[in-house]
Motif scaffolding. Structure first.
Motif, PDB file in Angstrom:
ATOM      1  N   GLU A   1      21.764   7.690  11.886  1.00 10.30           N
ATOM      2  CA  GLU A   1      23.539   7.943  11.920  1.00 10.30           C
ATOM      3  C   GLU A   1      24.097   6.800  11.618  1.00 10.30           C
ATOM      4  N   GLY A   2      23.852   5.975  10.174  1.00 11.54           N
ATOM      5  CA  GLY A   2      24.697   5.658   9.745  1.00 11.54           C
ATOM      6  C   GLY A   2      24.325   3.902  10.115  1.00 11.54           C
ATOM      7  N   TRP A   3      23.613   3.657  11.085  1.00  9.00           N
ATOM      8  CA  TRP A   3      23.888   2.202  12.220  1.00  9.00           C
ATOM      9  C   TRP A   3      23.045   1.134  11.022  1.00  9.00           C
ATOM     10  N   GLY A   4      23.860   0.116  10.806  1.00 15.67           N
ATOM     11  CA  GLY A   4      23.311  -1.115   9.729  1.00 15.67           C
ATOM     12  C   GLY A   4      23.927  -0.491   8.792  1.00 15.67           C
ATOM     13  N   GLN A   5      23.633   0.822   7.774  1.00 16.46           N
ATOM     14  CA  GLN A   5      24.052   1.259   6.970  1.00 16.46           C
ATOM     15  C   GLN A   5      25.415   0.650   5.528  1.00 16.46           C
ATOM     16  N   TRP A   6      25.071   0.286   5.379  1.00 21.89           N
ATOM     17  CA  TRP A   6      26.389  -0.374   4.750  1.00 21.89           C
ATOM     18  C   TRP A   6      27.463   0.063   3.739  1.00 21.89           C
ATOM     19  N   SER A   7      26.637   1.281   3.453  1.00 23.97           N
ATOM     20  CA  SER A   7      27.204   2.247   2.226  1.00 23.97           C
ATOM     21  C   SER A   7      26.806   3.518   1.721  1.00 23.97           C
ATOM     22  N   ILE A   8      27.590   4.466   1.854  1.00 23.51           N
ATOM     23  CA  ILE A   8      26.444   5.557   1.441  1.00 23.51           C
ATOM     24  C   ILE A   8      25.089   5.775   0.420  1.00 23.51           C
ATOM     25  N   PRO A   9      25.584   4.766  -0.676  1.00 24.20           N
ATOM     26  CA  PRO A   9      24.358   4.939  -1.398  1.00 24.20           C
ATOM     27  C   PRO A   9      23.476   3.306  -1.410  1.00 24.20           C
TER      28      PRO A   9
END
Length: 613
Positions: free
Chosen positions: A446-454
């Motif tokens: 769910e985007g946790w810790g995900q700094w960008s789409i790429p």
């Protein structure tokens, strides 16, 4: 459901959560906030006594040559400024390997910095005939510096990966050996892999698990020894590619491996150590949840007069995405399958991150199987090696999540934070690549810790390069919770839908699953984590409603999901965890909240439907 009814049900659940659990005391007289059936079995004399590393045992898993250091250690919290207490007796004690916040540790309090100290008498046989002694740690959260007799012998950062060190040069000729471990455990106060641990737990985030939380042991080895041995099934499913990593300086070491099926030799291979070997298998028998057959191996590493003998195991199986009926579907051993999973967070009310006993560790996996599931999503945590051993043996496929960075820091991560996360992901993949049960990796939830789409696409590519034999779900919950969205990468398109289930369709490149759904909530008085507000989303009034809700939810997958070409789903969750009461079992594992026969029946129907071409 009306807002008023929601409020009334929430108040009902809150009042049930106030019901006090039974009073259970542990080995040092402390009262467990919530005890499991295994809490009272734990003592300083039998803290997880099983051999910790089944895939690399000397000389065999049944009769390993090793020395467990689980048990009572001296302990002291620190302010981060203190020097290691060489030669000093620490007044406190901690039961290793239970994290310091757990009641089983005997400490039951967090500290950012801490020292562990133990005096150990090493058997003379461990150093006889030129043998070396290795000190092994399953996991320490988060940053550990290890000293033996005042000499620093290891430094390791990463709370989810194992490490070891040759301590031979630091061993005194006589007397007890002093081992000190200095630990820094910032939990979510730093940009490190932390999973669902929080210094202030609430909602879907839970109590921290700091310090030594997996087994510690000593092992005698030759000067040149095997550090890792992996068996990757060939695409033809009639052979293994054998890869090895070595400790010590290798010049002309050779490796010989023999495979056994039910005690009978069925293949062998020899070659240069550290180089891939091809191990053909006569009359191959494949691993699957229906038949979790495992080959056993004996491997001998030879260099001059030095010999290292180990045993290992693995199953023959393949996993991939192929066109089935014109749609991308997940296939196991070349056949379409439906990966019907539970979410498994691996938390325990008595040991937090560490199951109280090996029987407890096995329990959740076995019950998942008994309920008719064929897959587990290991959620945002890496388990000890014995957890995967039981999954391999019992026959559960595993989606392996990467432990997340703190969820509120996506836009505050430095280049160094991102580099460290990438390195930790690689270390976890490399550590677990030999586990048969793991069929796929999930770098982000769910985007946790995900700094960008790429970033999700980048990590998916990184993992795929390291391990092309498994699936990669680049982002579980591509539709969920923030604006980053689908990275259009990896092997799987994954949506989350509570209560759902979501019904995604495969796209041109990927299979489709619902990575989280369900979450039907039923608190059982006397079996809930005390003094924690609950999250009553998906509340149901009683056992009958929970059963009916689960069956109806899964029937949608059977009747509509399979028709849309779905390849799997993940139900939240196998057990309650602290403030979440949406498990099929209570947090203490004492109450099965559903009718096992009814749940197994609908699950098996769904898996059968999903296995059709």
């Amino acid at each position: 459901m009306s807002a008023l009814m929601n409020m009334a049900m929430a108040m009902s659940f809150a009042s049930m959560a106030m019901a006090a659990p039974e009073q259970t005391t542990i080995w040092n007289g402390k009262v467990a906030p919530l005890a499991t059936p295994w809490t009272t079995e734990v003592s300083p004399r039998n803290a997880l006594p099983e051999y910790p590393r089944p895939q690399l045992a000397r000389p065999s898993l049944e009769h390993p040559q090793w020395m467990s250091l689980n048990g009572l250690w001296q302990y002291a919290p620190d302010d981060g400024q203190g020097k290691p207490p060489f030669g000093q007796t620490l007044k406190g004690h901690v039961l290793v390997p239970y994290p310091i916040e757990s009641v089983l540790s005997g400490v039951q309090k967090h500290s950012d910095f801490m020292f562990y100290r133990r005096l150990v008498d090493i058997p003379a046989a461990f150093t006889a005939h030129g043998q070396h002694v290795r000190l092994n740690f399953g996991a320490v959260d988060h940053d550990a510096t290890v000293y033996v007799n005042g000499t620093q012998i290891a430094r390791h950062a990463g709370g989810y990966t194992s490490f070891s060190a040759d301590i031979t040069s630091a061993i005194r000729p006589q007397g007890a050996q002093e081992i000190i471990v200095a630990v820094h455990a910032p939990v979510d106060a730093a940009n490190v892999m932390v999973g669902k641990q929080r210094l202030k737990p609430e909602g879907i985030f839970y109590t921290a698990a700091s310090g030594i939380w997996q087994s510690v042991w000593l092992e005698p080895v030759p000067a040149i020894s095997l550090a890792q041995l992996n068996f990757t099934p060939a695409r033809t499913l009639d052979a293994f590619a054998v890869t090895s990593k070595l400790d010590g300086r290798s010049e002309r070491a050779t490796l010989h491996v023999t495979a056994y099926a039910d005690g009978k030799a069925v293949g062998e291979a020899s070659g240069a150590a550290g180089q891939p070997l091809h191990l053909a298998i006569a009359h191959p028998r494949l691993w699957s949840p229906q038949d979790p057959f495992l080959y056993t191996f004996k491997a001998t590493l030879t260099q001059g007069d030095q010999r290292d003998e180990v045993t290992s195991y693995a199953g023959l199986r393949s996993i991939g995405v192929e066109k089935v009926g014109g749609r991308n579907r997940i296939v196991l051993n070349g056949k379409p399958t439906f990966l019907l999973a539970t979410l498994d967070q691996g938390y325990w009310p008595d040991g937090i991150y560490t199951a109280p006993t090996d029987a407890a560790l096995k329990f959740d996996i076995q019950k998942t199987r008994d309920l008719g599931f064929n897959t587990i999503r290991k959620h945002i945590k890496v388990e000890p090696a014995r957890w995967y051993y039981w999954a391999d043996r019992i026959g559960l496929m595993v989606w392996q999540d990467m432990p997340a960075l703190p969820t509120d820091r996506n836009d505050k991560l430095s280049a160094a934070d991102k580099t460290a996360f990438r390195a930790d992901v690689s270390s976890i993949v490399e550590q677990l690549e030999g586990e048969t049960s793991i069929i796929g990796w999930i770098p982000f939830n769910e985007g946790w810790g995900q700094w960008s789409i790429p970033a999700a696409a980048e990590l998916a590519a990184q993992i795929k390069q390291l391990d092309p034999s498994r699936l990669v779900d680049a982002r579980s919950g591509a539709n969920c919770c923030d604006t980053k969205g689908d990275p259009h990468a990896g092997d799987v398109y994954d949506v989350h839908d509570y209560q759902g289930p979501g019904l995604p369709s495969p796209d041109a490149e990927r299979a489709a699953i619902d990575g989280e759904h369900g979450g039907l909530t039923l608190g059982i008085p006397g079996h809930v984590w005390p003094n924690t507000p609950i999250n009553p989303y998906g509340a149901v009034k009683d056992h009958d409603a929970l059963n009916a809700g689960y069956v109806a939810n899964t029937a949608v997958l059977r009747d509509k999901g399979v028709a849309k070409g779905m390849s799997g789903s993940v139900y939240t969750q196998i057990t309650d965890v602290e403030g979440e009461h949406n498990g099929l079992y209570t947090y203490d594992r004492k109450v099965e909240k559903v009718d096992e026969v009814k749940v197994r029946a609908i699950n098996e129907e769904t898996i059968r439907a999903g296995a059709q071409p």
